[in-house]
Write an enzyme that holds these catalytic residues in place. Sequence first.
Site, PDB file in Angstrom:
ATOM      1  N   HIS A   1       0.602  -1.223  -0.198  1.00  0.00           N
ATOM      2  CA  HIS A   1       0.056  -0.062  -0.022  1.00  0.00           C
ATOM      3  C   HIS A   1       0.766   1.194   0.075  1.00  0.00           C
ATOM      4  O   HIS A   1       0.512   2.326  -0.694  1.00  0.00           O
ATOM      5  CB  HIS A   1      -0.936  -0.054   1.290  1.00  0.00           C
ATOM      6  CG  HIS A   1      -1.700   1.249   1.576  1.00  0.00           C
ATOM      7  ND1 HIS A   1      -3.140   1.093   1.288  1.00  0.00           N
ATOM      8  CD2 HIS A   1      -1.403   2.414   2.094  1.00  0.00           C
ATOM      9  CE1 HIS A   1      -3.494   2.490   1.547  1.00  0.00           C
ATOM     10  NE2 HIS A   1      -2.462   3.206   2.044  1.00  0.00           N
ATOM     11  N   GLU A   2       1.675   1.329   0.655  1.00  0.00           N
ATOM     12  CA  GLU A   2       2.894   2.523   0.827  1.00  0.00           C
ATOM     13  C   GLU A   2       3.666   2.537  -0.372  1.00  0.00           C
ATOM     14  O   GLU A   2       3.825   3.654  -0.995  1.00  0.00           O
ATOM     15  CB  GLU A   2       3.798   2.169   1.999  1.00  0.00           C
ATOM     16  CG  GLU A   2       3.246   2.291   3.432  1.00  0.00           C
ATOM     17  CD  GLU A   2       2.431   3.408   3.735  1.00  0.00           C
ATOM     18  OE1 GLU A   2       2.849   4.519   3.093  1.00  0.00           O
ATOM     19  OE2 GLU A   2       1.588   3.349   4.680  1.00  0.00           O
TER      20      GLU A   2
ATOM     21  N   GLU B   1      -6.432   6.669  -1.082  1.00  0.00           N
ATOM     22  CA  GLU B   1      -6.185   5.489  -0.398  1.00  0.00           C
ATOM     23  C   GLU B   1      -6.956   4.016  -1.142  1.00  0.00           C
ATOM     24  O   GLU B   1      -6.097   2.934  -1.006  1.00  0.00           O
ATOM     25  CB  GLU B   1      -6.925   5.555   1.003  1.00  0.00           C
ATOM     26  CG  GLU B   1      -6.361   6.585   2.042  1.00  0.00           C
ATOM     27  CD  GLU B   1      -4.826   6.364   2.241  1.00  0.00           C
ATOM     28  OE1 GLU B   1      -4.843   5.281   2.185  1.00  0.00           O
ATOM     29  OE2 GLU B   1      -4.559   7.511   2.695  1.00  0.00           O
TER      30      GLU B   1
END
Length: 266
Positions: free
Chosen positions: A137-138, A196
Site C-alpha cells: 500500500h505504501e 487510499e
Amino acid sequence: MKKVLLSACLVCFAIGTANAQFGKLNPKKIEAGLKAASAFTVSDEDIAQSAAASVKWMDENNPVCSVKDKDPKKKAYAERLERIFGPYKNYDGLNLNYKVYYVTDVNAFACPDGSVRVFSSLMDIMTDDELLGIIGHEIGHVKLEHSKKAYRQTLITEAAVQFAGSTQGTVGDLMKSNLGGMAEKLTGAQFSQSQESDSDDYSYKFLVANGKNPQALADGFKKFADMEKEYGADKSMGSKMFSSHPDSEKRAKRVEEKIKKDAKKK
Ligand SMILES: [Zn+2]
C-alpha cells in the site's frame, strides 16, 4: 496503555499534530497568502530535496532499528523488516529504502523519494504477509505519486502561510526556517479516500503478483477495524479522528469482494 494514532490513511497513520498550527492563523492572512502562493512554484527538484531533508530529520529524531543493533529487540525488528521488504527494494522501477522506528505509535509512511518507514508497534500487530500488504500500500502511494502530490500541496500551503502577501521565498527557505515542523507536516500529509483506495488496489495486485494471498490485506484492515472499535470510544484517543477516516471494515470488505470476483474469473 499503548498510544495508538490512527490517521486518515489508516495504514499511513499520520502524525497527529501535523496541521495543528494552521487553525490559529488569521483567515485573511491565509487568503492573501494563497494568492501569493499561486505564484509560488514547487519543482520536482524542490520535492526531492524536501523529501530527503524530511526523511533525514525523521531518521535523526526517531529511534531507528538497525540489523547491527546491540539491543536484540531492535535488531530483531530491523531483521524482520529486511526479510519482508528486502526482496522488493527495486519493485516496479522504484528505488525504495526502508527502516523501522522503535516507537509506540501504530504507523507507517512513504515519501516521494521512495523512503518507507514502518513503526515497530505496527509490526507487533501484523503478521509478515499483513505487513507486506501494508508495505505494498505504501509503495502504491510512491508509485502513483500520491506522496509527491501531497508534498507539493503541503509546500504550497506552507508558503501561503509563511510568505503571506509576498512572493518572496523558496522551498529551501521553508525547510530551513522550521525543519522539524516541515518534516512532520510533509511525512504526515494526508491522502484522499480515492488515493487510499487506489493504493489498496495497488497492494492487492502487488500481493498477487508476488505469489501472496491478498486476504492478508483484508486481514490487516480487520485488525485496524478492531483497534478502531477498541479505541474509538475513548475520547482521549481522539474519537473525532476516527469519524473522518475511511472505514477499515469497508476496506477489508472491498478487498474480500475483489478476491471473490477474481476467484470466479478463474
Ligand atoms: Zn495510505
